[in-house]
Enzyme design. Structure first.
Site, PDB file in Angstrom:
ATOM      1  N   TYR A   1     -20.538  73.697 -19.867  1.00 36.31           N
ATOM      2  CA  TYR A   1     -20.201  73.271 -18.502  1.00 36.31           C
ATOM      3  C   TYR A   1     -20.745  74.235 -17.448  1.00 36.31           C
ATOM      4  O   TYR A   1     -21.206  73.808 -16.395  1.00 36.31           O
ATOM      5  CB  TYR A   1     -18.688  73.068 -18.342  1.00 36.31           C
ATOM      6  CG  TYR A   1     -18.244  71.722 -18.865  1.00 36.31           C
ATOM      7  CD1 TYR A   1     -18.667  70.548 -18.241  1.00 36.31           C
ATOM      8  CD2 TYR A   1     -17.432  71.608 -19.979  1.00 36.31           C
ATOM      9  CE1 TYR A   1     -18.291  69.306 -18.712  1.00 36.31           C
ATOM     10  CE2 TYR A   1     -17.041  70.363 -20.464  1.00 36.31           C
ATOM     11  CZ  TYR A   1     -17.470  69.220 -19.825  1.00 36.31           C
ATOM     12  OH  TYR A   1     -17.104  67.986 -20.295  1.00 36.31           O
TER      13      TYR A   1
ATOM     14  N   GLY B   1     -17.873  63.500 -22.884  1.00 38.01           N
ATOM     15  CA  GLY B   1     -17.395  64.697 -22.206  1.00 38.01           C
ATOM     16  C   GLY B   1     -16.054  64.493 -21.528  1.00 38.01           C
ATOM     17  O   GLY B   1     -15.160  63.854 -22.061  1.00 38.01           O
ATOM     18  N   SER B   2     -15.967  65.014 -20.319  1.00 37.84           N
ATOM     19  CA  SER B   2     -14.679  65.183 -19.654  1.00 37.84           C
ATOM     20  C   SER B   2     -13.932  63.886 -19.406  1.00 37.84           C
ATOM     21  O   SER B   2     -14.504  62.864 -19.036  1.00 37.84           O
ATOM     22  CB  SER B   2     -14.908  65.876 -18.317  1.00 37.84           C
ATOM     23  OG  SER B   2     -13.692  65.995 -17.640  1.00 37.84           O
ATOM     24  N   THR B   3     -12.591  63.973 -19.563  1.00 40.47           N
ATOM     25  CA  THR B   3     -11.725  62.841 -19.246  1.00 40.47           C
ATOM     26  C   THR B   3     -11.431  62.764 -17.749  1.00 40.47           C
ATOM     27  O   THR B   3     -10.686  61.912 -17.306  1.00 40.47           O
ATOM     28  CB  THR B   3     -10.403  62.955 -20.032  1.00 40.47           C
ATOM     29  OG1 THR B   3      -9.829  64.242 -19.790  1.00 40.47           O
ATOM     30  CG2 THR B   3     -10.622  62.787 -21.509  1.00 40.47           C
ATOM     31  N   VAL B   4     -12.006  63.686 -16.984  1.00 30.97           N
ATOM     32  CA  VAL B   4     -11.862  63.675 -15.536  1.00 30.97           C
ATOM     33  C   VAL B   4     -12.836  62.668 -14.890  1.00 30.97           C
ATOM     34  O   VAL B   4     -12.744  62.366 -13.703  1.00 30.97           O
ATOM     35  CB  VAL B   4     -12.078  65.118 -14.994  1.00 30.97           C
ATOM     36  CG1 VAL B   4     -12.280  65.156 -13.504  1.00 30.97           C
ATOM     37  CG2 VAL B   4     -10.895  65.991 -15.373  1.00 30.97           C
TER      38      VAL B   4
END
Lengths: 396, 145
Positions: free
Chosen positions: A374, B58-61
């Protein structure tokens, strides 16, 4: 989708506007995916908490929900914030603290436990077979892999809706027939450190981003499983691993499943691929992604010492942890460093991945593959460090 | 003109919008700048376009990023995926874009065709769950400056 009488009343708005909105989102997602019904959940975990992630509009969304009378119907925890929730905080600005506080206030007002951690399984250990609705992709993979609990990767607002409705759509990993491995990974490298575990996760997710891999011979060490899960969920969307001898539901995939071998050379190549900085230039060492808790005191100390071996210029060691574990972690690291070396700072309830990344000191060294992925994506130079010997020899 | 019958997941319609086929899966959090609507790995805008991606990873955001893009008027018009999960659907619901699913392999011929075209391609995507249709037409030559 089949709804019970009660669920129909919830969807009609009879139980308030917040419940109606929550049900509308759950039913929309469920119907799009072909779910036949909803299922009650024991624990919701909400992601999308950092102001730097969800911004002004996300904040408005949460505040309007809380103001409309929304209350969580089940046990609910939430993810780390973008600013450290304590006096040690190195990167806070007053404006961000104020905005972040409003987000946390809205969550607590709706009934969330004040957790601010990406390791909800350390706050409340999931039971085998239990249905959950968790955001935070790393925690989802840990719940399914390590505990045999059942959750899909819920998007932040969906986990929020599930917390309000006390249920989620019955689909995907809630179903027996979906909990089956589909790739066979033969591990031919020793995995002893978080770095190595994370690199395995990265490699598998790079080849099979949405898979459910079976891995033979993975060490039975909770922290290494967590690192594997976090990397697989950052590089890909792996929601569940079947680790031989570790996962309660581990079993080999059906014959004909694709195979992947992971050797030591693959780990070395992956380390080069993920890193976007030279470890020797690093000014800060970051540990605790996913969060260390008091269950990790020894591990945190070992990892810090291993990582620092190759770092010459590091001024500070930053450790992310839930607010409830911060002090004991700091003490453990101070003891391990025995008064030598860099300054130790904890980031209670925070995480550098979700901070205002433009303000981070750089380069950052880390043992977390997820963090490096990230940070590098956001243009912050990050270097992976902390192999348990084997990888270091190859690099040198 | 290439046409495909797809599965409609989230309703929406895009008429002759620029097509953007991404090489890999999409992580809205990290890959896309919510202030600019730019897909960082390729440095191209996703705003108002029809995207083809393998899956959301990837992100759950991600749904909050989709919501932020929509509030800024920078979101995509529609997205076609091969693998779908709750994060993709919630992103479409909060992001206000059409979402349709293709079967595995269904897009290969279309993508190969698109890559052979020297000029830009326009996509018309109509998603009316449970059905959806994607039509793509490419110009033979790049448009004049």
């Amino acid at each position: 989708m089949y709804l019970t009488k009660l669920e129909e009343r919830m969807l009609s708005g009879e139980m308030g506007e917040a419940v109606r909105i929550a049900m509308k989102l759950l039913v929309s997602v469920g119907e799009a995916l072909g779910a036949e019904r909803l299922v009650p959940i024991a624990h919701a975990h909400v992601s999308g908490v950092s102001y730097d992630n969800i911004g002004r509009y996300g904040l408005e969304f949460l505040e309007s929900l809380a103001a409309s009378g929304a209350r969580f119907a089940v046990y609910t925890t939430f993810n780390p914030a973008g600013v450290a929730l304590g006096v040690d905080a190195p990167i806070n600005t007053p404006e961000r603290v104020a905005m972040q506080a409003r987000i946390l206030r809205a969550l607590v007002r709706m009934g969330a436990r004040f957790t601010a951690t990406c390791a909800p399984y350390r706050v409340r250990r999931p039971r085998f077979g239990e249905h959950l609705a968790w955001g935070e992709s790393s925690a989802v993979a840990v719940a399914n892999t390590l505990f045999g609990a059942r959750t899909n990767r819920e998007g932040g607002p969906v986990a929020l809706a599930a917390a309000i409705a006390g249920r989620t759509y019955y689909w995907g990993l809630h179903l027996d027939e979906e909990r089956v491995p589909d790739v066979r990974v033969r591990l031919q490298a020793r995995v002893r450190s978080e770095l190595e575990a994370g690199l395995v996760g990265f490699i598998v997710a790079k080849h099979y981003p949405s898979s459910k891999p079976y891995v033979d011979r993975f060490p039975s060490d909770e922290r290494l499983v967590i690192s594997l899960a976090a990397a697989g969920a950052a590089q890909g969307a792996i929601p569940m691993w079947f680790l031989e001898g570790v996962s309660p539901e581990a079993r080999p995939p059906p014959p004909g499943a694709e195979k992947l071998e992971v050797k030591r050379d693959d780990l070395v190549a992956a380390l080069e691929e993920v890193s976007c900085a030279n470890p020797e230039d690093a000014e800060v060492l970051f540990l605790g992604c996913p969060h260390y808790t008091t269950a990790d005191l020894e591990r945190a100390a070992t990892e810090a010492l291993a990582a620092l071996r190759g770092l010459k210029r590091v001024r500070e060691v930053w450790v992310a942890a839930p607010p409830s574990s911060a002090i004991r972690l700091k003490e453990a690291l101070l003891r391990a460093l025995a008064g030598r070396g860099p300054r130790v700072r904890v980031l209670p309830g925070a995480c550098v991945v979700v901070t205002d990344r433009g303000r981070l000191p750089a380069p950052i060294a880390t043992n977390s593959v997820k963090t490096a992925i990230y940070l590098c994506k956001s243009g912050v130079p990050a270097a992976l460090v902390g192999g348990a010997g084997a990888l270091d020899e190859v690099k040198a | 003109m290439m046409r495909l019958k797809l599965r409609g997941l989230v309703e929406g319609a895009c008429n002759a919008r620029p097509l953007l086929a991404l090489a890999g899966p999409l992580n809205l959090y990290g890959d896309v700048d919510p202030e600019l609507g730019v897909y960082r790995p390729a440095g191209v805008s996703i705003s108002g376009r029809v995207l083809i991606v393998r899956s959301f990873v990837g992100s759950t955001v991600a749904p909050y990023v989709a919501y932020a893009l929509r509030r800024r008027g920078l979101g995509p018009c529609g997205v076609v995926v091969e693998d779908v999960d709750g994060v993709a659907v919630a992103s479409a619901v909060l992001g206000g874009f059409a979402l349709a699913k293709a079967d595995r392999g269904q897009l290969a011929a279309l993508l190969a065709g698109v890559r052979r075209q020297p000029g830009p391609c326009l996509a018309t995507l109509v998603s009316r769950p449970p059905g959806a249709e994607l039509a793509v037409s490419c110009r033979a030559r790049p448009p004049d400056a």
